[in-house]
Every structure is written in structure tokens, then in C-alpha cells.
Scaffold this motif. Sequence first.
Motif, mmCIF file in Angstrom:
data_model
loop_
_atom_site.group_PDB
_atom_site.id
_atom_site.type_symbol
_atom_site.label_atom_id
_atom_site.label_comp_id
_atom_site.label_asym_id
_atom_site.label_seq_id
_atom_site.Cartn_x
_atom_site.Cartn_y
_atom_site.Cartn_z
ATOM 1 N N ASP A 195 6.199 35.956 9.968
ATOM 2 C CA ASP A 195 5.518 37.256 9.920
ATOM 3 C C ASP A 195 4.226 37.114 9.100
ATOM 4 O OD1 ASP A 195 4.675 39.833 9.541
ATOM 5 O OD2 ASP A 195 6.574 40.566 8.692
ATOM 6 N N GLN A 196 3.093 37.220 9.792
ATOM 7 C CA GLN A 196 1.806 37.014 9.113
ATOM 8 C C GLN A 196 1.546 38.071 8.045
ATOM 9 O OE1 GLN A 196 -0.389 34.303 9.358
ATOM 10 N NE2 GLN A 196 1.428 33.499 10.406
ATOM 11 N N ALA A 197 2.021 39.281 8.291
ATOM 12 C CA ALA A 197 1.810 40.352 7.303
ATOM 13 C C ALA A 197 2.595 40.048 6.023
ATOM 14 C CB ALA A 197 2.238 41.699 7.884
ATOM 15 N N LEU A 198 3.770 39.462 6.199
ATOM 16 C CA LEU A 198 4.577 39.066 5.044
ATOM 17 C C LEU A 198 3.850 37.988 4.231
ATOM 18 C CD1 LEU A 198 7.258 38.868 3.400
ATOM 19 C CD2 LEU A 198 8.031 37.195 5.117
ATOM 20 N N ILE A 199 3.335 36.980 4.931
ATOM 21 C CA ILE A 199 2.604 35.911 4.234
ATOM 22 C C ILE A 199 1.431 36.508 3.462
ATOM 23 C CG2 ILE A 199 1.181 33.846 4.572
ATOM 24 C CD1 ILE A 199 3.014 33.060 6.876
ATOM 25 N N ARG A 200 0.719 37.392 4.129
ATOM 26 C CA ARG A 200 -0.440 38.017 3.495
ATOM 27 C C ARG A 200 -0.032 38.804 2.238
ATOM 28 N NH1 ARG A 200 -6.299 39.413 4.822
ATOM 29 N NH2 ARG A 200 -6.711 40.941 3.207
ATOM 30 N N ARG A 201 1.064 39.567 2.355
ATOM 31 C CA ARG A 201 1.538 40.343 1.186
ATOM 32 C C ARG A 201 1.890 39.435 0.021
ATOM 33 N NH1 ARG A 201 4.485 43.248 4.814
ATOM 34 N NH2 ARG A 201 6.511 42.356 4.249
ATOM 35 N N ARG A 202 2.581 38.347 0.323
ATOM 36 C CA ARG A 202 2.974 37.423 -0.745
ATOM 37 C C ARG A 202 1.747 36.748 -1.367
ATOM 38 N NH1 ARG A 202 8.433 36.730 -1.987
ATOM 39 N NH2 ARG A 202 7.333 35.986 -3.826
ATOM 40 N N GLN A 203 0.756 36.437 -0.551
ATOM 41 C CA GLN A 203 -0.458 35.824 -1.089
ATOM 42 C C GLN A 203 -1.254 36.827 -1.927
ATOM 43 O OE1 GLN A 203 -2.157 34.320 2.547
ATOM 44 N NE2 GLN A 203 -1.011 32.395 2.430
ATOM 45 N N GLU A 204 -1.292 38.074 -1.467
ATOM 46 C CA GLU A 204 -2.020 39.101 -2.226
ATOM 47 C C GLU A 204 -1.445 39.262 -3.633
ATOM 48 O OE1 GLU A 204 -1.912 42.480 0.395
ATOM 49 O OE2 GLU A 204 -3.836 41.936 1.325
ATOM 50 N N ARG A 205 -0.118 39.152 -3.727
ATOM 51 C CA ARG A 205 0.544 39.268 -5.030
ATOM 52 C C ARG A 205 0.153 38.164 -5.998
ATOM 53 N NH1 ARG A 205 6.889 40.333 -3.882
ATOM 54 N NH2 ARG A 205 7.108 38.912 -5.641
ATOM 55 N N LEU A 206 -0.338 37.046 -5.446
ATOM 56 C CA LEU A 206 -0.688 35.922 -6.326
ATOM 57 C C LEU A 206 -1.975 36.176 -7.110
ATOM 58 C CD1 LEU A 206 -0.004 32.880 -3.936
ATOM 59 C CD2 LEU A 206 1.565 33.900 -5.592
ATOM 60 N N VAL A 207 -2.876 36.972 -6.536
ATOM 61 C CA VAL A 207 -4.199 37.109 -7.153
ATOM 62 C C VAL A 207 -4.116 37.670 -8.580
ATOM 63 C CG1 VAL A 207 -6.548 38.014 -6.904
ATOM 64 C CG2 VAL A 207 -5.279 37.253 -4.866
ATOM 65 N N PRO A 208 -3.446 38.822 -8.799
ATOM 66 C CA PRO A 208 -3.351 39.307 -10.184
ATOM 67 C C PRO A 208 -2.594 38.352 -11.108
ATOM 68 C CG PRO A 208 -2.095 40.725 -8.675
ATOM 69 C CD PRO A 208 -2.841 39.747 -7.833
#
Length: 276
Positions: A195-208
Motif C-alpha cells: 500500500d503506497q499510502a501506508l509507505i508514505r504515511r510511515r515515511q512522513e512520520r520519520l521527518v519530525p
Amino acid sequence: MELKWDGHTHTRFCYHGSDASSEAYIDRAIELGFQRYTLSEHPPLPARWVEEESLYRELAMPREELADYIQYAKRMKRIYEGRIEITVGLELDHLPGRTDYTESLFADWQHELEDVVYSVHYLPGAGGAMRCVDFTPDYFREHLLSYYGTMDKLVEEYYDHVEAAIEWVSRLPVRSRIGHINLIEKFAAVLPEADQALIRRRQERLVPLLVRTGVGVDVNTAGMRVATCGKPYVPEWMIAACRQAGVPCIFGSDAHKPEHVGTGWDWFEQLGKSSR
Ligand SMILES: [Zn+2]
Ligand SMILES: [Zn+2]
């Protein structure tokens, strides 16, 4: 202008790479106009870290070679002084359940180390055995996908480990960056779709998390050279978001042979221009 720096490279101390001398890699880097070059070899692993003996021997140098590697890297630094800045580093592994091993290895060498790339290459599989994320598609299917059941569960597990890795490496007193944050997509073209949206969500969480911990990002271009991946191991939007937030984004060719040095730099440089 941004320093032209290849921040992730291997040497003849890697047994799944090339036995070429580091001079062959570094001369190539100079030819391409690089100003800084990091030697970031895979360090030794705990005994029997993976169950297959032949794979274990390929993954990392034996424990007794680490001192030779560090001496070798320091020699390269001296030889090239004034022509290109060589930094002595390691690509340390995040070892689930054995971070004590990495901690003692780092403690032994911390006064020599200028750079650490910290990477998640292993996830627990059946029976708690450690399994490589990036060995082959068949191995991935057999030992990881069959155990976790779905790609989405694997993606969640992998990013849980990446998050723990960022927290862990941030405690080390050395310049560090998290290695190839979407290595889980290395064989994407021949595996069930995640699920690409899942990958994106998990990556977004890494930034902060990166902002809070001060850990940088290894903008690893090796995925561009892998047919089943075909893209860098960090998405462009994430590089832009990290830069915006002040997270260091360090180019890394992850060269395992001299001709890999600097591959993808043009893409990286263009990206810098368009986000400025
Ligand atoms: Zn390697
Ligand atoms: Zn790696």
C-alpha cells in the motif's frame, strides 16, 4: 554551493562487493569532481547472526579484520590529503535484540570514526531468526513475506525498526545518517504490491523524528541501479521535506565497485536546484 560528497561507499573489506582497491574508487571520485568521500564499510556481525553459513560470510568481514579496515581507511585519508577529503566511517547495522553488540563495536572505534551510516538490513522472521531485507527476491518471499503474511505487515514492521534505529543512533557521539530508508522496496517490481499510502504515511512520520534527533538522511542512489526497484532509496518529496526542516541530506552512491561511485549525482544535484 553544496559540498560534492559521496557519503556511502564500500571497499575490498566487503565480501559481496568488489576486491578493487580503494584507490580505484577514490580516483574515480576525484575524476567526477567530488570533494569529500566517506568509506562506510559493513562491520562484522555477531556470530551466527544469520543461519546460512555462506550468506553470513558474504554479509560482513570477520571480526578480526575490523582493525585492518580502520587502518586501511586512515591510510587512504593520508594518501589523498589535499586532493579529496576522505572520512573514515562504517555502515553500522541496526541489530534487533543485539544493539549491545553494535554499542560495544562503536565504543571500541569511536575515536577513529567520523561518519556512521546506520542501516536496517535485518528483520526477525520465523522462530526469531534474523532475515536479510535486501538479499534476493526469493529469499525475501520465503523468509519474510511468508512469515509476515502481507507486504503491508512487513512495511509496518520495517518502519518500526527504522524509527527505533533513528532513536538509537542519535545517542552515538558521531555524525550519523539513517541508511536507505525505503530498502524494503528493493524488489517491489517482483513482489506483491504494498500500500503506497501506508509507505508514505510511515515515511512522513520519520521527518519530525529526524528533526528531533538530529540524524541525517542517506540519499542512497543504489536503488536506481537495481532493476526491480529503479528509483533512489529516498523519495524526492521526503528529501524536500527534510531539507525544509533542516535535516542533513547526504548523497550516497553505496558503491560496491569503482564504477558505482557518484552514480545518481546528477539527479541529486538537479533536485537541489529545483527545491531552492
Ligand atoms: Zn553492501
Ligand atoms: Zn546498506
